[in-house]
Design a protein around this motif. Structure first.
Motif, PDB file in Angstrom:
ATOM      1  N   UNK A  76       0.813  -1.218   0.000  1.00 48.40           N
ATOM      2  CA  UNK A  76       0.000   0.000   0.000  1.00 48.40           C
ATOM      3  C   UNK A  76       0.849   1.273   0.000  1.00 48.40           C
ATOM      4  N   UNK A  77       2.033   1.209   0.613  1.00 53.10           N
ATOM      5  CA  UNK A  77       2.895   2.383   0.674  1.00 53.10           C
ATOM      6  C   UNK A  77       4.342   1.946   0.458  1.00 53.10           C
ATOM      7  N   UNK A 197      10.942   4.970  -9.748  1.00 51.21           N
ATOM      8  CA  UNK A 197      11.631   6.116  -9.138  1.00 51.21           C
ATOM      9  C   UNK A 197      11.195   7.412  -9.805  1.00 51.21           C
ATOM     10  N   UNK A 198      11.129   7.408 -11.123  1.00 48.04           N
ATOM     11  CA  UNK A 198      10.713   8.600 -11.868  1.00 48.04           C
ATOM     12  C   UNK A 198       9.286   9.000 -11.516  1.00 48.04           C
ATOM     13  N   UNK A 199       8.417   8.003 -11.324  1.00 53.17           N
ATOM     14  CA  UNK A 199       7.002   8.296 -11.072  1.00 53.17           C
ATOM     15  C   UNK A 199       6.750   8.870  -9.685  1.00 53.17           C
ATOM     16  N   UNK A 200       7.666   8.628  -8.732  1.00 52.97           N
ATOM     17  CA  UNK A 200       7.430   9.100  -7.358  1.00 52.97           C
ATOM     18  C   UNK A 200       8.349  10.256  -6.967  1.00 52.97           C
ATOM     19  N   UNK A 201       9.314  10.611  -7.829  1.00 50.48           N
ATOM     20  CA  UNK A 201      10.337  11.577  -7.407  1.00 50.48           C
ATOM     21  C   UNK A 201       9.788  12.973  -7.130  1.00 50.48           C
ATOM     22  N   UNK A 203       6.737  13.458  -5.691  1.00 51.21           N
ATOM     23  CA  UNK A 203       5.637  13.328  -4.732  1.00 51.21           C
ATOM     24  C   UNK A 203       6.062  13.760  -3.334  1.00 51.21           C
ATOM     25  N   UNK A 204       5.066  14.008  -2.495  1.00 54.65           N
ATOM     26  CA  UNK A 204       5.341  14.432  -1.115  1.00 54.65           C
ATOM     27  C   UNK A 204       6.012  13.334  -0.293  1.00 54.65           C
ATOM     28  N   UNK A 205       5.562  12.063  -0.383  1.00 54.33           N
ATOM     29  CA  UNK A 205       6.252  11.003   0.362  1.00 54.33           C
ATOM     30  C   UNK A 205       7.727  10.882  -0.003  1.00 54.33           C
ATOM     31  N   UNK A 206       8.045  11.087  -1.290  1.00 53.72           N
ATOM     32  CA  UNK A 206       9.446  11.009  -1.717  1.00 53.72           C
ATOM     33  C   UNK A 206      10.242  12.180  -1.142  1.00 53.72           C
ATOM     34  N   UNK A 207       9.640  13.362  -1.115  1.00 51.32           N
ATOM     35  CA  UNK A 207      10.311  14.540  -0.560  1.00 51.32           C
ATOM     36  C   UNK A 207      10.638  14.343   0.910  1.00 51.32           C
ATOM     37  N   UNK A 208       9.750  13.645   1.626  1.00 46.93           N
ATOM     38  CA  UNK A 208       9.965  13.404   3.062  1.00 46.93           C
ATOM     39  C   UNK A 208      11.160  12.503   3.336  1.00 46.93           C
ATOM     40  N   UNK A 209      11.623  11.774   2.312  1.00 45.77           N
ATOM     41  CA  UNK A 209      12.791  10.920   2.514  1.00 45.77           C
ATOM     42  C   UNK A 209      14.031  11.746   2.836  1.00 45.77           C
ATOM     43  N   UNK A 210      14.117  12.938   2.245  1.00 42.24           N
ATOM     44  CA  UNK A 210      15.285  13.781   2.448  1.00 42.24           C
ATOM     45  C   UNK A 210      16.392  13.441   1.460  1.00 42.24           C
ATOM     46  N   UNK A 211      17.284  14.398   1.198  1.00 44.82           N
ATOM     47  CA  UNK A 211      18.341  14.210   0.191  1.00 44.82           C
ATOM     48  C   UNK A 211      19.246  13.014   0.471  1.00 44.82           C
ATOM     49  N   UNK A 212      19.628  12.782   1.713  1.00 46.83           N
ATOM     50  CA  UNK A 212      20.563  11.703   2.029  1.00 46.83           C
ATOM     51  C   UNK A 212      20.007  10.347   1.632  1.00 46.83           C
ATOM     52  N   UNK A 213      18.769  10.062   2.044  1.00 40.26           N
ATOM     53  CA  UNK A 213      18.166   8.774   1.709  1.00 40.26           C
ATOM     54  C   UNK A 213      17.890   8.679   0.217  1.00 40.26           C
ATOM     55  N   UNK A 214      17.446   9.765  -0.379  1.00 37.57           N
ATOM     56  CA  UNK A 214      17.167   9.756  -1.825  1.00 37.57           C
ATOM     57  C   UNK A 214      18.418   9.398  -2.623  1.00 37.57           C
TER      58      UNK A 214
END
Length: 261
Positions: A76-77, A197-201, A203-214
Motif C-alpha cells: 500500500x505504501x 523512481x521517476x514516477x514518485x520523485x 511526490x510528497x512522500x518522496x520529498x519526506x525521505x530527504x536528500x541523504x536517503x534519496x
C-alpha cells in the motif's frame, strides 16, 4: 518494530549462518555427498560458503516473494509502509551479509573477492536506512528477490567441483535456468524499477525521505545494477558457449541427428 528487535534478528541471523558454515554444512555435505570429504581444504571452505549462500538465498528469496504478494503494508505504501515482515527479512539478510563479510576476511586467500566486498557493503549501506528510518522497505524487499538466482549459480559451482560432465543434462538444465532466473530477477526488473523512481520523485512522500536517503537509495541501486548487468553478460556468454558446443557435438555425431549411413 523497535530497534532492539531488529538488532536481535540481525545478531541471531549472524550466529546461525556462522554455525551453518563452521559446523552444519560440513556434516550435512559429507552425508549427502561422499566426494566432499575428498576435497581440498580450500575447496571445502568455498563449498561451505556456497551452502550458506544457498540457504540464505532460498530463505530470504521465498520469504520476500511471499511479502511481495501478500503483505499489505508494504504494497500500500512502497516508500513509507512499515511492515514487520519486511523488517524481519531485511534483518535476516543483514545478518547474513555481515557473517559472509567476516568469512571473506578470515579466508581471504580462498574466497576473497573485492567485488563481493563492494556488493555486501553497498547492500548493507542501503539496508541501514531501511532498518533505521523505516522507509523504502518494499523497495528493499523487491531487491532481495535477486537472491533467487544464487542457488543456480552455486549449483553450477558444485557440479564443476564434483566433476560433472559439462554437457550433462543436469549441468545444462541448471545453466539454462540460472541464465533465465538471473535475467528475470536481476535484469528484467531494472526498467520498471527506475520508472517507479521517476514516477514518485516529485511526490510528497518522496520529498519526506530527504536528500541523504534519496541519493543513497538511487546510488546504491545503481552500483548493484551495474554489477548485475556485468554478471549477466558473463553468464550469457557462458550459456551461449555451452549451447554452441552441444550443437557442434551433435553435428559431429550423425546418429544424434537421427541420420544413419
Amino acid at each position: 518494530m523497535d530497534a532492539i528487535t531488529k538488532l536481535s534478528i540481525v545478531f541471531t541471523s549472524f550466529v546461525v549462518f556462522q554455525l551453518l558454515f563452521h559446523l552444519l554444512s560440513s556434516w550435512f555435505s559429507a552425508k549427502v555427498s561422499p566426494a566432499f570429504s575428498r576435497l581440498s581444504y580450500a575447496k571445502k571452505i568455498e563449498w561451505n560458503s556456497r551452502v550458506v549462500s544457498t540457504c540464505h538465498s532460498l530463505l530470504v528469496g521465498i520469504f520476500g516473494l511471499y511479502i511481495l504478494l501478500f503483505d499489505e503494508p508494504s504494497r500500500n505504501d512502497p516508500l513509507w509502509g512499515d511492515s514487520s515482515l519486511v523488517n524481519v527479512n531485511i534483518s535476516i539478510a543483514s545478518g547474513y551479509l555481515i557473517s559472509d563479510l567476516l568469512l571473506i576476511i578470515l579466508y581471504w586467500r580462498v574466497i576473497g573477492d573485492k567485488i563481493f566486498v563492494l556488493h555486501h557493503c553497498t547492500v548493507l549501506y542501503a539496508y541501514y536506512f531501511i532498518l533505521t528510518y523505516g522507509s523504502l522497505g518494499c523497495i528493499g524487499n523487491v531487491r532481495l528477490l535477486a537472491e533467487l538466482s544464487s542457488p543456480f549459480v552455486n549449483q553450477r559451482w558444485f557440479f564443476e567441483v564434483l566433476q560433472y560432465p559439462k554437457f550433462s543434462r543436469a549441468n545444462v538444465i541448471n545453466g539454462v535456468l540460472m541464465t533465465l532466473v538471473f535475467f528475470i530477477v536481476r535484469i528484467a526488473v531494472i526498467p520498471p524499477f527506475y520508472f517507479f523512481i521517476y514516477s514518485v520523485c516529485a511526490t510528497e512522500p518522496y520529498s519526506r525521505l530527504g536528500p541523504l536517503i534519496q541519493y543513497s537509495w538511487i546510488s546504491s541501486c545503481a552500483v548493484l545494477d551495474v554489477m548485475n548487468v556485468l554478471w549477466m553478460i558473463k553468464i550469457t556468454k557462458g550459456c551461449i558457449k555451452v549451447i554452441s558446443s552441444i550443437r557442434q557435438e551433435q553435428a559431429k555425431n550423425p546418429l544424434q541427428n537421427g541420420k544413419t549411413d
